[in-house]
Design an enzyme around this catalytic site. Structure first.
Site, PDB file in Angstrom:
ATOM      1  N   LYS A  18       5.195  39.313  12.713  1.00 29.88           N
ATOM      2  CA  LYS A  18       4.260  38.375  13.361  1.00 29.88           C
ATOM      3  C   LYS A  18       2.824  38.642  12.892  1.00 29.88           C
ATOM      4  CE  LYS A  18       2.787  39.421  17.678  1.00 29.88           C
ATOM      5  NZ  LYS A  18       1.341  39.497  17.878  1.00 29.88           N
ATOM      6  N   ASN A  19       2.423  39.914  12.899  1.00 29.90           N
ATOM      7  CA  ASN A  19       1.026  40.230  12.605  1.00 29.90           C
ATOM      8  C   ASN A  19       0.672  40.056  11.135  1.00 29.90           C
ATOM      9  OD1 ASN A  19       0.704  40.751  15.271  1.00 29.90           O
ATOM     10  ND2 ASN A  19       0.520  42.972  15.088  1.00 29.90           N
ATOM     11  N   CYS A  28      -7.870  39.888  27.728  1.00 29.53           N
ATOM     12  CA  CYS A  28      -6.471  40.090  27.410  1.00 29.53           C
ATOM     13  C   CYS A  28      -5.941  41.212  28.267  1.00 29.53           C
ATOM     14  CB  CYS A  28      -6.389  40.442  25.925  1.00 29.53           C
ATOM     15  SG  CYS A  28      -4.864  41.138  25.409  1.00 29.53           S
ATOM     16  N   ARG A  30     -11.142  42.822  24.334  1.00 26.84           N
ATOM     17  CA  ARG A  30     -10.938  42.739  22.882  1.00 26.84           C
ATOM     18  C   ARG A  30     -12.140  42.026  22.290  1.00 26.84           C
ATOM     19  NH1 ARG A  30      -4.543  41.801  21.827  1.00 26.84           N
ATOM     20  NH2 ARG A  30      -5.096  42.486  19.743  1.00 26.84           N
ATOM     21  N   ILE A  40     -15.119  40.783  19.539  1.00 24.30           N
ATOM     22  CA  ILE A  40     -15.073  40.196  18.200  1.00 24.30           C
ATOM     23  C   ILE A  40     -16.375  40.464  17.443  1.00 24.30           C
ATOM     24  CG2 ILE A  40     -13.355  38.392  18.723  1.00 24.30           C
ATOM     25  CD1 ILE A  40     -15.740  36.387  18.809  1.00 24.30           C
ATOM     26  N   ASP A  41     -17.155  41.449  17.934  1.00 24.98           N
ATOM     27  CA  ASP A  41     -18.452  41.713  17.307  1.00 24.98           C
ATOM     28  C   ASP A  41     -18.333  42.063  15.818  1.00 24.98           C
ATOM     29  OD1 ASP A  41     -17.157  44.002  18.474  1.00 24.98           O
ATOM     30  OD2 ASP A  41     -18.901  45.199  17.953  1.00 24.98           O
ATOM     31  N   ASP A  70       0.893  49.832  19.160  1.00 25.19           N
ATOM     32  CA  ASP A  70       1.907  48.845  19.526  1.00 25.19           C
ATOM     33  C   ASP A  70       3.289  49.473  19.784  1.00 25.19           C
ATOM     34  OD1 ASP A  70       0.067  46.836  19.404  1.00 25.19           O
ATOM     35  OD2 ASP A  70       0.782  45.952  17.539  1.00 25.19           O
ATOM     36  N   ARG A 124       6.616  36.570  22.820  1.00 30.22           N
ATOM     37  CA  ARG A 124       5.481  36.365  21.904  1.00 30.22           C
ATOM     38  C   ARG A 124       5.634  37.188  20.633  1.00 30.22           C
ATOM     39  NH1 ARG A 124       0.285  34.777  25.057  1.00 30.22           N
ATOM     40  NH2 ARG A 124      -0.477  34.529  22.943  1.00 30.22           N
TER      41      ARG A 124
HETATM   42  C1  UD1 Z   1      -4.152  43.945  15.681  1.00 28.44           C
HETATM   43  C2  UD1 Z   1      -2.737  43.557  16.043  1.00 28.44           C
HETATM   44  C3  UD1 Z   1      -2.332  44.213  17.356  1.00 28.44           C
HETATM   45  C4  UD1 Z   1      -2.548  45.721  17.301  1.00 28.44           C
HETATM   46  C5  UD1 Z   1      -3.971  46.039  16.844  1.00 28.44           C
HETATM   47  C6  UD1 Z   1      -4.204  47.529  16.621  1.00 28.44           C
HETATM   48  C7  UD1 Z   1      -2.598  41.340  15.048  1.00 28.44           C
HETATM   49  C8  UD1 Z   1      -2.453  39.894  15.264  1.00 28.44           C
HETATM   50  N1  UD1 Z   1      -2.660  42.124  16.156  1.00 28.44           N
HETATM   51  O1  UD1 Z   1      -5.000  43.421  16.711  1.00 28.44           O
HETATM   52  O2  UD1 Z   1      -0.949  43.941  17.579  1.00 28.44           O
HETATM   53  O3  UD1 Z   1      -2.361  46.270  18.582  1.00 28.44           O
HETATM   54  O4  UD1 Z   1      -4.254  45.364  15.599  1.00 28.44           O
HETATM   55  O5  UD1 Z   1      -3.288  48.035  15.709  1.00 28.44           O
HETATM   56  O6  UD1 Z   1      -2.588  41.819  13.941  1.00 28.44           O
HETATM   57  N2  UD1 Z   1     -12.690  45.914  18.207  1.00 28.44           N
HETATM   58  C9  UD1 Z   1     -14.055  45.823  18.404  1.00 28.44           C
HETATM   59  N3  UD1 Z   1     -14.736  44.787  17.813  1.00 28.44           N
HETATM   60  C10 UD1 Z   1     -14.112  43.851  17.037  1.00 28.44           C
HETATM   61  C11 UD1 Z   1     -12.719  43.958  16.823  1.00 28.44           C
HETATM   62  C12 UD1 Z   1     -12.028  45.004  17.422  1.00 28.44           C
HETATM   63  O7  UD1 Z   1     -14.646  46.638  19.108  1.00 28.44           O
HETATM   64  O8  UD1 Z   1     -14.791  42.942  16.537  1.00 28.44           O
HETATM   65  C13 UD1 Z   1     -11.936  47.009  18.860  1.00 28.44           C
HETATM   66  C14 UD1 Z   1     -10.917  46.457  19.871  1.00 28.44           C
HETATM   67  O9  UD1 Z   1     -11.514  46.207  21.118  1.00 28.44           O
HETATM   68  C15 UD1 Z   1      -9.886  47.566  19.919  1.00 28.44           C
HETATM   69  C16 UD1 Z   1      -9.908  48.110  18.481  1.00 28.44           C
HETATM   70  O10 UD1 Z   1     -11.124  47.666  17.897  1.00 28.44           O
HETATM   71  O11 UD1 Z   1     -10.281  48.571  20.794  1.00 28.44           O
HETATM   72  C17 UD1 Z   1      -8.732  47.664  17.650  1.00 28.44           C
HETATM   73  O12 UD1 Z   1      -8.754  46.275  17.485  1.00 28.44           O
HETATM   74  P1  UD1 Z   1      -8.253  45.558  16.149  1.00 28.44           P
HETATM   75  O13 UD1 Z   1      -7.868  46.567  15.118  1.00 28.44           O
HETATM   76  O14 UD1 Z   1      -9.268  44.536  15.772  1.00 28.44           O
HETATM   77  O15 UD1 Z   1      -6.966  44.838  16.665  1.00 28.44           O
HETATM   78  P2  UD1 Z   1      -6.556  43.329  16.498  1.00 28.44           P
HETATM   79  O16 UD1 Z   1      -6.844  42.875  15.101  1.00 28.44           O
HETATM   80  O17 UD1 Z   1      -7.093  42.535  17.623  1.00 28.44           O
END
Ligand code: UD1
Length: 417
Positions: free
Chosen positions: A22-23, A116, A121, A123-124, A305, A397
């Site tokens: 999926k990812n 979530c 989570r 997106i910065d 995960d 999901r």
């Molecule tokens: C992806 C996976 C998810 C997995 C995660 C960590 C997908 C669709 N999902 O999620 O299943 O659990 O990787 O292996 O691929 N963060 C920030 N700022 C940002 C982005 C992230 O602070 O802009 C933080 C998040 O809050 C979290 C950490 O970074 O604490 C990890 O997030 P990230 O690696 O971005 O995970 P996802 O891409 O959301």
């Protein structure tokens, strides 16, 4: 509301082919908007999140059909650059469209993704990465608009190796002028898969799988056919299922190198694991041994995960184990549910102390998120008596009919509507 009813105590046996990841499939489908033409994406799992991504692509103007694991996608008539709010709200992965839509059309508008169940989570890192490439970002009343006539390559340092931010920046940078270098990039196998897909389309990216990814901008990309990698989290879930229920199973369509951290840990707990090309054989005949500590961390560390499923495995181990969660706060929602099944787990400051018990006992429990839900199903397989898992929509999901997959391995699990 659908539920799973599981009769525990039956050892697993048999062979299962692992679904596509999926990812990996989600960013790949989003990346398809970068080129015009007809794509065929094989091994795209039939899951709610994939269907939402297909609905978004259709709303943008693409023509898409998902049948027998293949998404046939014609991106020629994409013209809309506003990701519909209702679909955006259904799936966080819709943020993957920011990078590619901006790169192809010079503009994209999304609504800010909501919270979530597994924690805040942010997106910065996505925003600062796209801004560093030259996008002008405007946020008005919950809508974020990105604009750029020409993105420009630059060096981007990620303060945390975010999987999604690394992928979004890679997709945005393919049409940027010059070279983009992402430092402290995430190294997950899904990022390598995205690189391979984009390079097959004509992009020039190197370094995925290491902490530095370089992207030389190109002026055009073409549509391709591509097969998505197997899902390492689904593979890991079944490995742990065999450890929990005991028995002897074979998993095909796997990439064992993607699971080195889990294999090491599970072997050290006494489970026999053999690998041969894309086949994994898992054999377990006794209660596992406890493990001193597991710390979740970005790849190649122990995956967050698989943390919940690992906790269930250790809940019936001989001795006390420790798991520290460092990636997402609030990812211990399964602990309360496991306590209802007789588990002995104490959580403090992001660390779980798990005292193994002889046997869990069946109970009615609720899946609070995708991986916690899968963990409760595994708990049901190992427990004495009947377990009913509610809210299985969360499990759907990420697992293509987990009930069916486990039935292939001899489990007594039934979906009720
Ligand atoms: C992806 C996976 C998810 C997995 C995660 C960590 C997908 C669709 N999902 O999620 O299943 O659990 O990787 O292996 O691929 N963060 C920030 N700022 C940002 C982005 C992230 O602070 O802009 C933080 C998040 O809050 C979290 C950490 O970074 O604490 C990890 O997030 P990230 O690696 O971005 O995970 P996802 O891409 O959301």
């Amino acid at each position: 509301m659908e539920t799973f009813t599981i009769e525990g105590g039956r050892p697993l046996s048999g062979t299962l082919r692992i679904q596509g990841a999926k990812n990996a499939a989600l960013p790949i489908l989003a990346a398809a908007v970068l080129a015009e033409g007809q794509f065929h994406i094989y091994d795209a799992p039939h899951l709610k999140d994939i269907e939402v991504m297909i609905e978004i692509l259709s709303a943008l103007g693409a023509k898409a059909v998902h049948a027998d694991g293949c998404v046939s996608l014609d991106t020629t008539s994409i013209s809309v650059t506003h990701v519909p709010d209702d679909l955006m709200g259904q799936m966080r992965s819709s943020i993957f469209l920011m990078g590619p839509l901006l790169a192809r059309f010079g503009e994209v508008t999304i609504s800010r993704p909501g919270g979530c169940a597994i924690g805040e989570r942010r997106i910065d890192l996505h925003l600062s990465g796209l801004s560093a490439l030259g996008a002008k970002i405007e946020e008005v009343e919950g809508y974020i608009t990105f604009r750029a006539t020409q993105l420009r390559g630059t060096n981007i340092f990620l303060s945390f190796p975010s999987v999604g931010a690394t992928e979004n920046i890679m997709m945005a940078a393919v049409y940027a002028k010059g070279t983009t270098r992402i430092c402290n990039a995430a190294r997950e196998p899904e990022i390598v898969d995205l690189q391979n897909f984009l390079n097959a389309m004509g992009a020039r990216i190197r370094g995925a799988g290491t902490d530095t990814i370089e992207i030389d901008g190109v002026s055009s990309l073409r549509a391709v056919s591509y097969r998505v990698i197997p899902d390492r989290i689904v593979t890991g879930t079944h490995m742990l299922a065999a450890g929990i229920a005991q028995g002897h199973i074979e998993l095909t369509n796997t990439i064992p190198e993607h699971l080195t951290a889990l294999i090491e840990v599970v072997r050290s707990c006494g489970v026999e694991i053999k690998t041969h090309h894309d086949i994994m054989e898992i054999k377990s005949t006794a209660r596992p041994n406890a493990i001193d500590r597991i710390i979740t961390s970005p790849f190649p560390g122990f995956p967050t995960d698989l943390q919940a499923q690992m906790m269930v495995f250790l809940a019936q181990a001989r001795g006390t184990s420790v798991i520290k969660e460092t990636v997402f706060e609030g990812r211990f929602k399964h602990v309360n549910e496991l306590a209802r099944m007789g588990a002995s787990i104490y959580v403090d400051l992001g660390t779980a102390f798990i005292r193994g018990v002889d046997r869990l006992s069946g109970a009615a429990v609720e899946a609070t998120d995708l991986r916690a839900g899968a963990a409760l199903v595994l708990a049901g397989l190992g427990a004495e008596g009947t377990t009913v898992v509610e809210e299985v929509c969360h499990i759907d999901r990420g697992y293509e009919r987990l009930d069916w997959q486990l039935q292939q391995l001899g489990a007594n699990i039934v979906r009720k509507t």
